[in-house]
Write a protein that holds these residues in place. Sequence first.
Motif, mmCIF file in Angstrom:
data_model
loop_
_atom_site.group_PDB
_atom_site.id
_atom_site.type_symbol
_atom_site.label_atom_id
_atom_site.label_comp_id
_atom_site.label_asym_id
_atom_site.label_seq_id
_atom_site.Cartn_x
_atom_site.Cartn_y
_atom_site.Cartn_z
ATOM 1 N N HIS A 75 -19.441 -67.467 51.473
ATOM 2 C CA HIS A 75 -18.953 -68.795 51.075
ATOM 3 C C HIS A 75 -18.519 -68.744 49.615
ATOM 4 O O HIS A 75 -19.347 -68.753 48.710
ATOM 5 N N ASN A 100 -18.557 -77.632 48.080
ATOM 6 C CA ASN A 100 -19.430 -76.557 47.620
ATOM 7 C C ASN A 100 -20.710 -76.446 48.432
ATOM 8 O O ASN A 100 -21.114 -75.340 48.813
ATOM 9 N N VAL A 101 -21.355 -77.578 48.681
ATOM 10 C CA VAL A 101 -22.680 -77.557 49.330
ATOM 11 C C VAL A 101 -22.571 -77.847 50.826
ATOM 12 O O VAL A 101 -23.055 -77.072 51.654
ATOM 13 N N ALA A 104 -21.048 -75.019 52.742
ATOM 14 C CA ALA A 104 -21.979 -73.933 53.073
ATOM 15 C C ALA A 104 -22.842 -74.307 54.272
ATOM 16 O O ALA A 104 -23.086 -73.477 55.162
ATOM 17 N N VAL A 125 -23.491 -66.278 49.200
ATOM 18 C CA VAL A 125 -22.933 -67.507 48.640
ATOM 19 C C VAL A 125 -22.540 -67.230 47.194
ATOM 20 O O VAL A 125 -23.339 -66.704 46.419
ATOM 21 N N THR A 127 -22.168 -68.438 43.699
ATOM 22 C CA THR A 127 -22.641 -69.547 42.871
ATOM 23 C C THR A 127 -21.962 -69.432 41.500
ATOM 24 O O THR A 127 -20.761 -69.311 41.434
ATOM 25 N N SER A 144 -24.129 -78.657 41.881
ATOM 26 C CA SER A 144 -23.798 -78.149 43.220
ATOM 27 C C SER A 144 -24.182 -76.686 43.364
ATOM 28 O O SER A 144 -24.676 -76.262 44.425
ATOM 29 N N LYS A 145 -23.996 -75.905 42.304
ATOM 30 C CA LYS A 145 -24.363 -74.494 42.361
ATOM 31 C C LYS A 145 -25.884 -74.326 42.371
ATOM 32 O O LYS A 145 -26.416 -73.390 42.992
ATOM 33 N N LEU A 148 -26.886 -74.810 45.929
ATOM 34 C CA LEU A 148 -26.612 -73.604 46.707
ATOM 35 C C LEU A 148 -27.653 -72.518 46.435
ATOM 36 O O LEU A 148 -28.061 -71.798 47.349
ATOM 37 N N ALA A 168 -27.141 -64.718 46.814
ATOM 38 C CA ALA A 168 -26.096 -65.343 46.017
ATOM 39 C C ALA A 168 -25.542 -64.343 45.022
ATOM 40 O O ALA A 168 -26.273 -63.484 44.520
#
Length: 235
Positions: A75, A100-101, A104, A125, A127, A144-145, A148, A168
């Motif tokens: 992602h 972003n979230v 995923a 993912v 990030t 948002s990161k 994740l 990540a």
Amino acid sequence: MRTAVVTGGARGIGAAIVARLRAAGLAVASLDLIAPDAPRDGVLEVACDLADAAAVASAVDRVGTGLGTPVVVVHCAAFQKVAPFADLDPGDWDRTFRVNVDGAFHLVRATLPGMRAAGWGRIVVITSSSYFAPPPGMSHYVASKGALTGLVRGLSTELGGDGITVNAVAPGLTGTENARRDIPEEHFALVRGRQAVPRTGEPDDIAAAVAFLVSDDAGFITGQTLLVDGGESRL
């Protein structure tokens, strides 16, 4: 041949990941709202809005029919807008989290049954190093990161028994076409001065880390965030 799905794979870091995974012998599908600059041999291009759960499910079905059940999921797609928190439009906050979230979430939900059936899977993912050293005007993006990063940690616990790893990769400032267009060279120089490796990171640097984490060699690594920022963070 294993099948990989890469979101945001049309340009920038995502395109570098697509190319690296193809070179590693995987069948690769790119899910993106935009088309790549030029046709790519052996890549299934699927137009998809990651914020739309039904669109993601349909895209994953198309990948399964065209290439085989995806067992590698990356992602990379992201929505990013720089704005002070006090001036942030609620719509931009919503779009940041939806792409972003939620993107995923939709992607993993759609691909997880196939990975479980295979008894093997890799989820990576993308990030951001900004989670560790947040710049001004990006609180929404950093949030948002952070979400994740938490998702990666939680999923790694849940899915390890299924033979699925979840990690990540957190890039620092990377010399994508968009970044070089929008960010002054003075800022690139400032960042280079903070790094242990004094050069600007390139998309291929991120792609190399992703290629390792989705390989068989990384089967005992899960729940981790790999910073790829030239040592700027040094955590």
